[in-house]
Enzyme design. Structure first.
Site: not given
Length: 148
Positions: A59, A87, A90
């Protein structure tokens, strides 16, 4: 099939191709593609091992590429397609970019942002989950089986 779902699947398949590149280079196979008005403006896959950089997630690579392509840091009119649920790190980066939509494939029950709170993304960001989830999950399972 509804045309938005067809579009989401089309770009998720490109994110899966990015993830396959990571897989082929012994990186955790996560891929991302950022799209604006039918045009790919950024793409990336995990480069954590290659760059020895824990922040080199798919990302983040895609956000950087999109920002360079568009000449700005805000991605309000863009959609990111990512093979695995982002996550927390990100999700934070996506929030700062003010991305318009996040479309992901496989959920990540251990490290995905939803485990820690839906509010990690920008309040106006639309989220779609489960697009081609089985294909995205298979790539992850195959990768970790290869390590054992």
């Amino acid at each position: 099939m509804d045309s938005l779902l067809q579009t989401d699947e089309k770009y998720m398949r490109l994110a899966i191709k990015e993830a396959q590149q990571a897989f082929d280079n012994d990186e955790v196979p996560i891929g991302a593609v950022i799209v604006l008005s039918g045009r790919i403006v950024g793409r990336g896959h995990n480069l954590v091992e290659t760059l020895t950089d824990v922040t080199a997630h798919a990302e983040v690579q895609a956000i950087t590429a999109a920002s360079e392509t568009l000449g700005g840091k805000y991605l309000q009119d863009c959609t990111i397609y990512v093979t695995v649920e982002p996550c927390v790190m990100c999700a934070g980066a996506l929030a700062w970019s003010q991305i318009g939509r996040v479309v992901y494939g496989a959920s990540d029950l251990k490290r995905g942002y939803t485990r820690f709170g839906q509010e990690l993304l920008h309040p106006r960001t639309e989220v779609v989950s489960g697009v081609l989830a089985a294909e995205c999950e298979k790539l992850m399972k195959d990768f970790f089986a290869k390590l054992r």
